[in-house]
Enzyme design. Sequence first.
Site, PDB file in Angstrom:
ATOM      1  N   TYR A 163      -7.258   3.146  -1.449  1.00 36.77           N
ATOM      2  CA  TYR A 163      -7.582   2.310  -0.293  1.00 36.77           C
ATOM      3  C   TYR A 163      -7.337   3.068   1.009  1.00 36.77           C
ATOM      4  O   TYR A 163      -7.962   2.788   2.033  1.00 36.77           O
ATOM      5  CB  TYR A 163      -6.783   1.002  -0.336  1.00 36.77           C
ATOM      6  CG  TYR A 163      -7.407  -0.097   0.488  1.00 36.77           C
ATOM      7  CD1 TYR A 163      -8.721  -0.505   0.258  1.00 36.77           C
ATOM      8  CD2 TYR A 163      -6.705  -0.731   1.497  1.00 36.77           C
ATOM      9  CE1 TYR A 163      -9.310  -1.502   1.021  1.00 36.77           C
ATOM     10  CE2 TYR A 163      -7.276  -1.736   2.254  1.00 36.77           C
ATOM     11  CZ  TYR A 163      -8.579  -2.113   2.017  1.00 36.77           C
ATOM     12  OH  TYR A 163      -9.147  -3.105   2.778  1.00 36.77           O
ATOM     13  N   LYS A 170      -6.053  -2.722   7.845  1.00 39.04           N
ATOM     14  CA  LYS A 170      -5.948  -4.136   7.480  1.00 39.04           C
ATOM     15  C   LYS A 170      -4.560  -4.693   7.818  1.00 39.04           C
ATOM     16  O   LYS A 170      -4.432  -5.881   8.155  1.00 39.04           O
ATOM     17  CB  LYS A 170      -6.242  -4.320   5.995  1.00 39.04           C
ATOM     18  CG  LYS A 170      -7.700  -4.061   5.609  1.00 39.04           C
ATOM     19  CD  LYS A 170      -8.655  -5.047   6.262  1.00 39.04           C
ATOM     20  CE  LYS A 170     -10.063  -4.914   5.677  1.00 39.04           C
ATOM     21  NZ  LYS A 170     -11.035  -5.837   6.321  1.00 39.04           N
TER      22      LYS A 170
END
Length: 262
Positions: A163, A170
């Site tokens: 990720y 995020k």
Amino acid sequence: MTDSTGAGAFLLNGRVGIVTGLANENSIAYGCARALAAQGAECIVTYASEKAERFVMPLAEGMGNPEYQLVDVQDDDSLEALFDRARARWGRLDFVIHSIAFAPLAELQGRLTDTSSEGFALAMDVSCHSFVRMARLAEPLMDHGGSLICMSYHGAHQAVENYNLMGPVKAALEASTRYLATELGPRGIRVNAISPGPIRTRAASGLKDFEALAADGEAHAPLRRLVTTDEVGQTAAYLISDAGAGVTGGTHYVDGGHHVQF
């Protein structure tokens, strides 16, 4: 007046707002617009480029034939024109859904350690600060309250393999959600993040070994399956509705329970 009891609390008849980030039929924005239209809401739906038009135009009927607008969130004039259009059409906004994320592919698939300042800044601007800009533009149109929603992922809280850059981005988006909720709450504006599990969207396809992440979700999430964009949309509809009138500042998982297994 808030209807906080009965089935009517979940309806969105008369609600008007903006759904951003439509790219194709697999987009989370598509699931959101479909769910909102099914509950009676009226939307302006945005897409990011002329190249996307051939994919998004055929989707209109499934979303209740919303108005489309081409919007570049990095262009202040383009973003302001979106909210000017909402003002001209309705004179107000009840909701805004931010379903936009971007990072340069080389940066996304490389180590966070090796991320350039330019790539990091671009990912943060498009994926996080554009939500803050939308909140600022929406505030004057929400005199009677409203709902702002963004899309996160569990990689904001835990290091998820591959990720990479999007984890810190995020995390910043979720922190921004909490601060916006605190600042705008006195005006009756609620701000929430939805955190879907792996979904085979165009944006997700840029992640290195995304299929391995999806397979892990199917194998280990308590529900033993991936969620759908419609399920994400139904959660957004709840948060916008009177049924969610007391909910703000949170991150709401729609991932089949996968986050409890990490």
